[in-house]
Scaffold this active site. Structure first.
Site, PDB file in Angstrom:
ATOM      1  N   CYS A  38       1.894  -8.949 -11.149  1.00 37.27           N
ATOM      2  CA  CYS A  38       2.610  -9.857 -10.484  1.00 37.27           C
ATOM      3  C   CYS A  38       3.020 -11.257 -11.347  1.00 37.27           C
ATOM      4  O   CYS A  38       2.102 -11.749 -11.988  1.00 37.27           O
ATOM      5  CB  CYS A  38       2.327 -10.210  -9.116  1.00 37.27           C
ATOM      6  SG  CYS A  38       3.444 -11.148  -8.305  1.00 37.27           S
ATOM      7  N   CYS A  94      -0.628 -17.377  -7.132  1.00 38.69           N
ATOM      8  CA  CYS A  94      -1.502 -17.317  -6.082  1.00 38.69           C
ATOM      9  C   CYS A  94      -2.614 -17.213  -6.568  1.00 38.69           C
ATOM     10  O   CYS A  94      -3.173 -16.277  -7.141  1.00 38.69           O
ATOM     11  CB  CYS A  94      -0.933 -16.414  -5.226  1.00 38.69           C
ATOM     12  SG  CYS A  94       0.848 -15.920  -4.763  1.00 38.69           S
ATOM     13  N   CYS A 111      -5.153 -14.366  -5.693  1.00 33.38           N
ATOM     14  CA  CYS A 111      -4.728 -13.041  -5.818  1.00 33.38           C
ATOM     15  C   CYS A 111      -4.964 -12.307  -7.031  1.00 33.38           C
ATOM     16  O   CYS A 111      -4.659 -12.842  -8.134  1.00 33.38           O
ATOM     17  CB  CYS A 111      -3.300 -12.703  -5.602  1.00 33.38           C
ATOM     18  SG  CYS A 111      -2.504 -11.235  -5.699  1.00 33.38           S
ATOM     19  N   CYS A 155       1.739   0.122   6.430  1.00 35.88           N
ATOM     20  CA  CYS A 155       2.212  -1.016   5.456  1.00 35.88           C
ATOM     21  C   CYS A 155       2.184  -0.655   3.888  1.00 35.88           C
ATOM     22  O   CYS A 155       1.532  -0.200   3.499  1.00 35.88           O
ATOM     23  CB  CYS A 155       1.445  -2.285   5.654  1.00 35.88           C
ATOM     24  SG  CYS A 155       2.269  -3.726   5.041  1.00 35.88           S
ATOM     25  N   CYS A 190       5.953  -0.805   7.822  1.00 38.17           N
ATOM     26  CA  CYS A 190       5.808  -2.322   7.628  1.00 38.17           C
ATOM     27  C   CYS A 190       6.050  -2.232   5.892  1.00 38.17           C
ATOM     28  O   CYS A 190       5.512  -1.682   5.118  1.00 38.17           O
ATOM     29  CB  CYS A 190       4.741  -3.054   7.910  1.00 38.17           C
ATOM     30  SG  CYS A 190       4.671  -4.785   7.514  1.00 38.17           S
ATOM     31  N   CYS A 207       5.914 -10.094  10.799  1.00 35.77           N
ATOM     32  CA  CYS A 207       4.594 -10.060  10.464  1.00 35.77           C
ATOM     33  C   CYS A 207       4.138 -11.633   9.454  1.00 35.77           C
ATOM     34  O   CYS A 207       4.764 -11.366   8.308  1.00 35.77           O
ATOM     35  CB  CYS A 207       4.147  -9.037  10.057  1.00 35.77           C
ATOM     36  SG  CYS A 207       2.223  -8.998   9.600  1.00 35.77           S
ATOM     37  N   ARG A 219      -3.921  -9.898  14.045  1.00 39.96           N
ATOM     38  CA  ARG A 219      -4.592  -8.994  13.321  1.00 39.96           C
ATOM     39  C   ARG A 219      -5.896  -9.370  12.517  1.00 39.96           C
ATOM     40  O   ARG A 219      -5.844 -10.486  11.957  1.00 39.96           O
ATOM     41  CB  ARG A 219      -3.533  -8.365  12.202  1.00 39.96           C
ATOM     42  CG  ARG A 219      -4.368  -7.181  11.389  1.00 39.96           C
ATOM     43  CD  ARG A 219      -3.250  -6.449  10.445  1.00 39.96           C
ATOM     44  NE  ARG A 219      -2.183  -5.769  11.531  1.00 39.96           N
ATOM     45  CZ  ARG A 219      -1.129  -6.020  11.457  1.00 39.96           C
ATOM     46  NH1 ARG A 219      -0.671  -6.749  10.484  1.00 39.96           N
ATOM     47  NH2 ARG A 219      -0.340  -5.324  12.095  1.00 39.96           N
TER      48      ARG A 219
END
Length: 332
Positions: free
Chosen positions: A53, A57, A60, A97, A129, A189, A261
């Site tokens: 990616c 972040c 991550c 998901c 999702c 979400c 969640r």
């Protein structure tokens, strides 16, 4: 209880900072008044495209710029996604998901393949999702038409602390994606992560942001940072159960109908600690051995936990059965 979208920061702060037992007790009462409190929605997360990616972040392991043990994998073949989804459904998941480590959705062949995956998994009778990064309203509409039920896009933390964690996109980018998702009539979400180095005030502000959206998120994931070697936050201290309880209980009180969640970090919790989270208003978990790239409790462990605590899996499309049946009949 009246659903409110006009909570003040002071009100949320007062709730969050109550004595812990009082806070959990009130949240448990709100939960029982507004939800089938022993029902827990079981989700399973499939990493359909892993690593590489372009975002930065800080938490991550999938960011290309960090040297972690995550290996880059191209978009998973349709057959493999379907097999994973079938296995997850057989193990009790009512929501599948699919996550791709993209900065944003692009209108290309890969997105077309994701739409095919959405359609195939939706035909199994489970909620689908997706979490694919930023997307436009038109892309959200395409996902909806393909059979997507929900879209995950977390705000992560407070707007004030956000720039300490991510520089490659803005907080407004996050909120704009949530607007596009809601406008396309997908369920939203959106939650966040604690343990990033933020203050209690940042946590309160994040919850306030979610609770004052025009419509509360349908699902609110509360994640505890799992520090990963090679990321800037690898040395962060793990958050305590008291911190998770405050987040879950406050979310339950200010967003009484949302599914809250218990997400990343559950692998480090004892059964008793998880039980307290369910009492405080958590009514969803991720099941399966991994959450994208981090460990998660075993399916059999969760099955035993449900039996011991008297919990039952929530059926897919609960409270939206008629709308979903209408969509299916239109497609058929």
């Amino acid at each position: 209880m009246t659903i409110r979208n006009n909570w003040t920061l002071q009100e949320v702060s007062e709730i969050y900072n109550r004595p812990l037992l009082d806070l959990v007790f009130q949240a448990a009462q709100v939960h029982r008044e507004n939800n089938a409190y022993s029902e827990v929605q079981v989700s399973s997360l499939i990493s359909i495209k892993t690593g590489g990616c372009t975002e930065d972040c800080a938490y991550c392991p999938q960011a290309a710029r960090y040297n972690t043990d995550v290996h880059v994998h191209a978009l998973m073949p349709l057959e493999k996604v379907v097999a994973h989804a079938q296995n997850a459904k057989a193990n009790g998941a009512s929501r599948i998901c699919m996550g791709a480590s993209w900065r944003e959705v692009r209108d290309n062949r890969d997105f077309d393949r994701v739409l095919e995956m959405v359609t195939a998994v939706n035909e199994m009778g489970v909620e689908v999702c997706c979490t694919l990064g930023m997307l436009t309203y038109e892309q959200a509409e395409k996902l909806k038409a393909a059979g997507c039920f929900a879209y995950n896009h977390n705000v992560d933390t407070s707007e004030d602390y956000y720039t300490e964690i991510i520089s490659t996109r803005t907080y407004d980018d996050r909120l704009h994606t949530l607007e596009n998702v809601r406008k396309a009539k997908l369920t939203v979400c959106s939650g966040g992560i604690i343990g990033l180095g933020e203050t209690n005030e940042d946590r309160i502000k994040m919850l306030h942001t979610l609770a004052t959206l025009p419509v509360h998120p349908d699902s609110v994931p509360i994640n505890a940072l799992v520090p990963v070697k090679g990321t800037p936050l690898e040395h962060n201290k793990r958050v305590g159960i008291d911190e998770m309880l405050r987040m879950i209980a406050t979310a339950r009180i200010i967003m009484p109908k949302s599914v809250v969640r218990l997400s990343a970090g559950r692998n480090e919790m004892s059964l008793a600690e998880q039980a307290l989270c369910f009492m405080a208003g958590a009514n969803s978990i991720f099941s399966g051995e991994k959450l994208l790239t981090t460990p998660n409790p075993d399916v059999n462990e969760d099955r035993l936990m449900f039996q011991l605590l008297g919990l039952t899996p929530r059926a897919p499309f609960k409270d939206v059965q008629q709308e979903h049946a209408h969509l299916v009949s239109e497609k058929g």
